[in-house]
Design a protein around this motif. Structure first.
Motif, PDB file in Angstrom:
ATOM      1  N   MET A   1       0.850  -1.146   0.131  1.00 37.03           N
ATOM      2  CA  MET A   1       0.076   0.021   0.072  1.00 37.03           C
ATOM      3  C   MET A   1       1.094   1.085   0.175  1.00 37.03           C
ATOM      4  SD  MET A   1      -3.254   0.884   2.402  1.00 37.03           S
ATOM      5  CE  MET A   1      -2.168   0.581   3.971  1.00 37.03           C
ATOM      6  N   HIS A   2       0.556   2.132  -0.887  1.00 35.89           N
ATOM      7  CA  HIS A   2       1.233   3.329  -0.919  1.00 35.89           C
ATOM      8  C   HIS A   2       0.886   4.452   0.075  1.00 35.89           C
ATOM      9  CE1 HIS A   2       3.804   6.352  -3.271  1.00 35.89           C
ATOM     10  NE2 HIS A   2       2.665   7.236  -3.307  1.00 35.89           N
ATOM     11  N   GLU A   3       1.989   4.781   0.959  1.00 38.20           N
ATOM     12  CA  GLU A   3       1.694   5.895   1.943  1.00 38.20           C
ATOM     13  C   GLU A   3       2.140   7.370   1.245  1.00 38.20           C
ATOM     14  OE1 GLU A   3       0.653   5.507   5.015  1.00 38.20           O
ATOM     15  OE2 GLU A   3       0.620   3.317   5.356  1.00 38.20           O
ATOM     16  N   MET A   4       0.968   8.019   1.736  1.00 40.39           N
ATOM     17  CA  MET A   4       0.957   9.168   1.032  1.00 40.39           C
ATOM     18  C   MET A   4       1.289  10.472   2.246  1.00 40.39           C
ATOM     19  SD  MET A   4      -0.112   8.962  -2.064  1.00 40.39           S
ATOM     20  CE  MET A   4      -0.467  10.744  -2.575  1.00 40.39           C
ATOM     21  N   VAL A   5       2.098  11.550   1.627  1.00 39.32           N
ATOM     22  CA  VAL A   5       2.188  12.565   2.573  1.00 39.32           C
ATOM     23  C   VAL A   5       1.476  13.731   2.030  1.00 39.32           C
ATOM     24  CG1 VAL A   5       4.524  11.684   3.315  1.00 39.32           C
ATOM     25  CG2 VAL A   5       4.334  13.125   1.083  1.00 39.32           C
ATOM     26  N   LYS A   6       1.310  14.737   3.105  1.00 37.60           N
ATOM     27  CA  LYS A   6       0.757  15.899   2.473  1.00 37.60           C
ATOM     28  C   LYS A   6       1.219  16.644   1.493  1.00 37.60           C
ATOM     29  CE  LYS A   6      -1.583  20.023   4.608  1.00 37.60           C
ATOM     30  NZ  LYS A   6      -1.903  20.702   5.845  1.00 37.60           N
ATOM     31  N   GLY A   7       0.578  16.828   0.434  1.00 31.70           N
ATOM     32  CA  GLY A   7       0.952  17.612  -0.761  1.00 31.70           C
ATOM     33  C   GLY A   7       1.494  16.700  -2.071  1.00 31.70           C
ATOM     34  N   GLY A   8       1.722  15.327  -1.448  1.00 34.72           N
ATOM     35  CA  GLY A   8       1.880  14.346  -2.457  1.00 34.72           C
ATOM     36  C   GLY A   8       0.646  13.884  -3.633  1.00 34.72           C
ATOM     37  N   ASN A   9       1.180  13.386  -4.535  1.00 32.22           N
ATOM     38  CA  ASN A   9       0.235  12.753  -5.639  1.00 32.22           C
ATOM     39  C   ASN A   9       0.671  11.576  -6.105  1.00 32.22           C
ATOM     40  OD1 ASN A   9       1.715  13.569  -8.281  1.00 32.22           O
ATOM     41  ND2 ASN A   9       1.606  15.418  -7.053  1.00 32.22           N
ATOM     42  N   VAL A  10      -0.116  10.706  -6.693  1.00 29.55           N
ATOM     43  CA  VAL A  10       0.344   9.739  -7.289  1.00 29.55           C
ATOM     44  C   VAL A  10      -0.801   8.879  -8.465  1.00 29.55           C
ATOM     45  CG1 VAL A  10      -0.970   8.113  -5.587  1.00 29.55           C
ATOM     46  CG2 VAL A  10       0.898   7.179  -6.871  1.00 29.55           C
ATOM     47  N   GLY A  11      -0.620   8.495  -9.357  1.00 31.41           N
ATOM     48  CA  GLY A  11      -1.305   8.133 -10.390  1.00 31.41           C
ATOM     49  C   GLY A  11      -2.179   6.699  -9.937  1.00 31.41           C
ATOM     50  N   LEU A  12      -3.363   6.591 -10.158  1.00 32.49           N
ATOM     51  CA  LEU A  12      -3.974   5.490  -9.833  1.00 32.49           C
ATOM     52  C   LEU A  12      -3.797   4.306 -10.654  1.00 32.49           C
ATOM     53  CD1 LEU A  12      -7.936   6.580  -9.001  1.00 32.49           C
ATOM     54  CD2 LEU A  12      -5.630   6.459  -7.507  1.00 32.49           C
ATOM     55  N   ALA A  13      -3.558   4.553 -12.000  1.00 34.40           N
ATOM     56  CA  ALA A  13      -2.893   3.553 -12.716  1.00 34.40           C
ATOM     57  C   ALA A  13      -1.722   2.836 -12.643  1.00 34.40           C
ATOM     58  CB  ALA A  13      -2.721   3.932 -14.290  1.00 34.40           C
ATOM     59  N   ALA A  14      -0.724   3.424 -11.583  1.00 37.47           N
ATOM     60  CA  ALA A  14       0.543   2.902 -11.075  1.00 37.47           C
ATOM     61  C   ALA A  14       0.335   1.976  -9.868  1.00 37.47           C
ATOM     62  CB  ALA A  14       1.453   4.151 -10.723  1.00 37.47           C
ATOM     63  N   LEU A  15      -0.817   2.179  -9.366  1.00 35.35           N
ATOM     64  CA  LEU A  15      -1.259   1.260  -8.239  1.00 35.35           C
ATOM     65  C   LEU A  15      -1.970   0.046  -8.646  1.00 35.35           C
ATOM     66  CD1 LEU A  15      -1.921   4.137  -5.687  1.00 35.35           C
ATOM     67  CD2 LEU A  15       0.166   2.888  -5.845  1.00 35.35           C
ATOM     68  N   SER A  16      -2.631   0.180  -9.638  1.00 40.55           N
ATOM     69  CA  SER A  16      -3.860  -1.039  -9.891  1.00 40.55           C
ATOM     70  C   SER A  16      -4.123  -0.818 -11.369  1.00 40.55           C
ATOM     71  CB  SER A  16      -4.825  -1.084  -8.898  1.00 40.55           C
ATOM     72  OG  SER A  16      -5.801  -1.843  -9.233  1.00 40.55           O
ATOM     73  N   GLU A  17      -4.105  -2.326 -11.698  1.00 38.64           N
ATOM     74  CA  GLU A  17      -4.475  -2.227 -13.213  1.00 38.64           C
ATOM     75  C   GLU A  17      -6.396  -2.005 -13.514  1.00 38.64           C
ATOM     76  OE1 GLU A  17      -3.433  -5.883 -14.612  1.00 38.64           O
ATOM     77  OE2 GLU A  17      -1.307  -5.797 -14.591  1.00 38.64           O
ATOM     78  N   ASP A  18      -6.807  -1.897 -12.442  1.00 39.84           N
ATOM     79  CA  ASP A  18      -8.322  -1.833 -12.365  1.00 39.84           C
ATOM     80  C   ASP A  18      -8.806  -0.998 -11.229  1.00 39.84           C
ATOM     81  OD1 ASP A  18     -11.078  -2.086 -12.955  1.00 39.84           O
ATOM     82  OD2 ASP A  18     -11.234  -4.225 -12.498  1.00 39.84           O
ATOM     83  N   ALA A  19      -8.471   0.318 -11.530  1.00 40.05           N
ATOM     84  CA  ALA A  19      -8.934   1.495 -10.495  1.00 40.05           C
ATOM     85  C   ALA A  19     -10.273   2.225 -11.209  1.00 40.05           C
ATOM     86  CB  ALA A  19      -8.035   2.384 -10.201  1.00 40.05           C
ATOM     87  N   GLY A  20     -10.962   1.592 -12.238  1.00 37.91           N
ATOM     88  CA  GLY A  20     -12.135   2.421 -12.449  1.00 37.91           C
ATOM     89  C   GLY A  20     -13.206   2.555 -11.615  1.00 37.91           C
ATOM     90  N   ALA A  21     -13.010   1.546 -10.740  1.00 42.15           N
ATOM     91  CA  ALA A  21     -14.085   1.647  -9.516  1.00 42.15           C
ATOM     92  C   ALA A  21     -13.408   1.624  -8.296  1.00 42.15           C
ATOM     93  CB  ALA A  21     -15.290   0.699  -9.548  1.00 42.15           C
ATOM     94  N   VAL A  22     -13.730   2.681  -7.435  1.00 41.83           N
ATOM     95  CA  VAL A  22     -12.631   2.843  -6.213  1.00 41.83           C
ATOM     96  C   VAL A  22     -13.638   2.797  -5.166  1.00 41.83           C
ATOM     97  CG1 VAL A  22     -10.574   3.410  -7.226  1.00 41.83           C
ATOM     98  CG2 VAL A  22     -12.055   5.015  -6.678  1.00 41.83           C
ATOM     99  N   VAL A  23     -13.212   2.639  -3.878  1.00 43.45           N
ATOM    100  CA  VAL A  23     -13.930   2.938  -2.562  1.00 43.45           C
ATOM    101  C   VAL A  23     -13.144   3.538  -1.611  1.00 43.45           C
ATOM    102  CG1 VAL A  23     -15.179   2.082  -0.585  1.00 43.45           C
ATOM    103  CG2 VAL A  23     -15.744   1.093  -2.587  1.00 43.45           C
ATOM    104  N   VAL A  24     -13.583   4.903  -1.205  1.00 41.98           N
ATOM    105  CA  VAL A  24     -12.527   5.858  -0.504  1.00 41.98           C
ATOM    106  C   VAL A  24     -13.089   5.732   0.985  1.00 41.98           C
ATOM    107  CG1 VAL A  24     -11.855   8.227   0.004  1.00 41.98           C
ATOM    108  CG2 VAL A  24     -12.078   7.162  -2.304  1.00 41.98           C
ATOM    109  N   SER A  25     -12.496   5.499   1.846  1.00 38.30           N
ATOM    110  CA  SER A  25     -12.744   5.275   3.326  1.00 38.30           C
ATOM    111  C   SER A  25     -12.024   6.439   4.018  1.00 38.30           C
ATOM    112  CB  SER A  25     -12.465   3.963   4.048  1.00 38.30           C
ATOM    113  OG  SER A  25     -12.990   2.848   3.176  1.00 38.30           O
ATOM    114  N   LEU A  26     -12.840   7.265   4.747  1.00 33.34           N
ATOM    115  CA  LEU A  26     -12.333   8.129   5.600  1.00 33.34           C
ATOM    116  C   LEU A  26     -12.644   7.605   6.977  1.00 33.34           C
ATOM    117  CD1 LEU A  26     -13.941  11.291   3.897  1.00 33.34           C
ATOM    118  CD2 LEU A  26     -11.607  10.128   3.577  1.00 33.34           C
TER     119      LEU A  26
END
Length: 662
Positions: free
Chosen positions: A1-26
């Motif tokens: 799992m990619h750990e993010m820091v404030k201000g950082g960004n990452v492409g979803l395609a680099a993390l998963s081949e199938d990120a067309g549907a995602v679930v965000v949990s807060l």
């Protein structure tokens, strides 16, 4: 799992081949157990503004018509709770360039009072792709956790962590939303509200204002809708009317015809096949309901078809027949899930589920969904299934309990509403079926084989710490409490969640083992429930030594007035509470103060005041009830006694205190 820091960004395609549907949990936790927050989503154009008020999704507007955004609601975790959002990125309109993910608190609460604030984004199979923790929230009442934005034909995530002192209204205004913060009262004259008041007469409860023939009129023939009001960040107050209609039956023995007959079911096989067919057919016919149950499983928003008893080849063996199959089509792409159903408390079979996972993997299906009376817990899987890591195509294994299905149906027709009267009637018929005593779909209904020997061991003082049977009882107690929350939340239309007072990251197995050892020492099972808009946390204790259930609520002392005024006001606020309600004065943040039953205190509220003038910090209200002796849901069953104890306390005490609050 990619750990993010404030201000950082990452492409979803680099993390998963199938990120067309995602679930965000807060997610967050609270040391006091009563901390809460609500998520919101804003869709922004290239100018950083919403296209209209409809691009603002929050508790008063939880789902997009196109299925691109759906707030899934809160779910308990091992250390608190998390609010989840389903995003179908393939359905997001092309003119939307950014999706803002935020959360807000209310009534003067601040995010600095919560612990373990973090955002997690998972792909369609539930694998966490990234995590962003906020360490320094401070005295803010709203916060943007992060945002998804388009870049080079794909989606990227940016960790933001920006706070707002002005709450949800201020956050929304910044992005072009014109909000109205006045309280909104819904008088409940819509068909969905009327259905609850007359569940046995759906065709009458729909009312003249929502006759089924009118719902069949094509949209173009409908009258022009009135102008939409501005979004209100104040919570909706839904008041359901007491609709009473005289029955046309000549006597009480006449039974109303039902769409889904249930009285003649005799065998477990009949119950399973009937329940599967009934549920899947309603899911396909009521889009809001079908989407509600599948959005959290990575299904896209699209046309849904459902099937039962589908024969599928399985190697050289005879074809396997899963109980059901769900297929959703969007933009020419198919999402498919196999369904395995159990009713009447029958357990899932690991070998059977394993076969369906293997078949799904070979046929490139996306998921296997198990559906049973049991409630799944983190760290305690219902079936042990191995995933073949050599396959490129991943299969997700999800679980639904019948209690969750009932909860979602209740929320739609009784509180949130559906856009079609015929759909409301279908959901009402489904609810009648699920809640019928013969359907086998009553949810978790058995405390397990360890219940009787553990109770006997506690009674005889022979139960030792480290006994694995005590761990089983603790796990089933957790399942029961989660089911109580689902049932009560569906009836009230409010968030009801179990409280966990542990730090995030605590190992579930270690936590349950510690609770099991405590059960062996003290002979008590304990739980706390947080009910939205209640004056405190509802406590529930099952004392296995005395066979008593205790429901209780602690309320703080008012900030103004004299102690005698507090005592008189408290007694006056409980005019219809049971005479055997115990009231205890809390002194210096603990017990030990005067106490008595409401019957004795009504004529003499001053008896609640400490004789030595000690500082009163609050009051504890408690009701006691005999505990069922058997492990199931019979009249003498433990599970039924817990349901009755919680209902009685909420209806007679919590509701009265809530009504009396300014």
């Amino acid at each position: 799992m990619h750990e993010m820091v404030k201000g950082g960004n990452v492409g979803l395609a680099a993390l998963s081949e199938d990120a067309g549907a995602v679930v965000v949990s807060l997610a967050w936790s609270s040391a006091g157990g009563d901390g809460d927050a609500d998520v919101s989503v804003l869709l922004l154009d290239a100018d950083g503004k919403v296209r209209g008020d409809g691009d603002f999704y929050f508790y008063n507007n939880p789902a997009a018509p196109d299925g691109s955004v759906q707030l899934l609601g809160k779910t308990p975790t091992e250390s608190g709770s998390e609010d989840r959002i389903s995003l179908d990125l393939t359905a997001v309109p092309p003119e939307v360039s950014r999706i803002v993910l935020a959360a807000s608190r209310y009534a003067g609460a601040r995010f600095g009072d919560l612990d373990d604030l973090c955002l997690t984004l998972a792909d369609r199979v539930g694998d966490a792709l990234l995590r962003f923790a906020i360490e320094d929230a401070g005295a803010i009442s709203a916060v943007i956790f992060g945002e998804l934005y388009r870049r080079d034909g794909g989606w990227k995530f940016r960790a933001v962590g920006q706070g707002y002192d002005s709450g949800l209204a201020g956050l929304a205004t910044d992005f072009g939303i014109d909000v109205d913060d006045e309280d909104e009262t819904v008088d409940g004259e819509e068909p969905a509200a009327a259905l609850e008041a007359a569940p046995d007469a759906p065709e009458a409860a729909l009312g003249a204002a929502a006759e089924p023939p009118k719902t069949l009129t094509p949209p173009a023939a409908q009258p022009t809708a009135p102008a939409k009001r501005r979004p209100r960040t104040a919570r909706k107050k839904v008041t359901l009317p007491a609709v009473t209609r005289k029955s046309l039956a000549e006597n009480d023995s006449w039974r109303m015809a039902r769409l889904f007959p249930v009285g003649t079911l005799k065998s477990d096989h009949e119950r399973e096949t009937r329940a599967t067919s009934v549920l899947l057919s309603v899911m396909a016919q009521v889009p809001e309901f079908g989407r509600r149950l599948t959005a959290g499983f990575g299904a896209p928003a699209g046309r849904m078809e459902t099937y039962t008893e589908v024969a599928l080849p399985h190697g050289g063996e005879s074809p396997k027949r899963p109980d059901g199959l769900i297929r959703v089509e969007r933009a020419g792409k198919l999402w498919t899930a196999l369904v395995e159903t159990k009713t009447n408390g029958n357990p899932l079979k690991a070998a059977q589920v394993q076969d369906y996972v293997d078949i799904a993997g070979r046929r490139a299906y996306e998921a296997v969904i198990t559906l049973s009376n049991d409630v799944a817990l983190d760290g305690s899987p219902l079936v042990d299934v191995k995933m073949d890591g050599r396959r490129k195509h991943k299969v997700a294994l999800w679980h639904l309990s019948w209690a969750e299905v009932t909860h979602q149906a209740q929320m739609l027709i009784r509180h949130e509403g559906v856009g079609n009267a015929a759909h409301a009637w279908l959901l009402q018929e489904l609810l009648y079926y699920l809640q019928h005593e013969n359907s086998g779909c009553h949810g978790f209904q058995n405390m397990g084989p360890a219940w009787v020997p553990v109770r006997r061991g506690i009674d005889e003082e022979t139960l030792c710490e480290g006994d694995p049977r005590a761990v089983d009882v603790v796990a089933n107690w957790e399942r029961l409490i989660r089911q109580v929350c689902l049932r009560l939340g569906g009836e009230l239309g409010q968030k009801v969640l179990p409280v966990q007072r542990v730090k995030r990251g605590t190992d579930p197995a270690e936590r349950r083992a510690a609770l099991a050892d405590r059960l062996c020492r003290e002979g008590r099972l304990q739980a706390e429930l947080r009910i939205e808009d209640s004056p405190g946390v509802l406590g529930l204790t099952a004392d296995l030594r005395t066979s008593k259930l205790r429901t209780s609520l602690e309320i703080p002392a008012p900030a103004a007035g004299s102690p005698l005024t507090w005592a008189k006001r408290l007694v006056r606020q409980l005019p219809e509470a049971p005479a055997d309600l115990h009231v205890e004065t809390l002194v210096d943040g603990r017990g030990g103060g005067p106490r008595g039953t409401l019957e004795r205190l009504r004529p003499e509220p001053a008896d609640l005041l400490p004789k030595d003038g000690a500082t009163i910090t609050g009051f504890r209200l408690s009701l006691f009830k005999g505990m069922g002796s058997t492990r199931g849901t019979a009249e003498t069953g433990f599970i039924r006694s817990v349901d009755e104890a919680v209902d009685r306390f909420h209806d007679t005490v919590v509701t009265a205190l809530r009504r009396a609050r300014p």
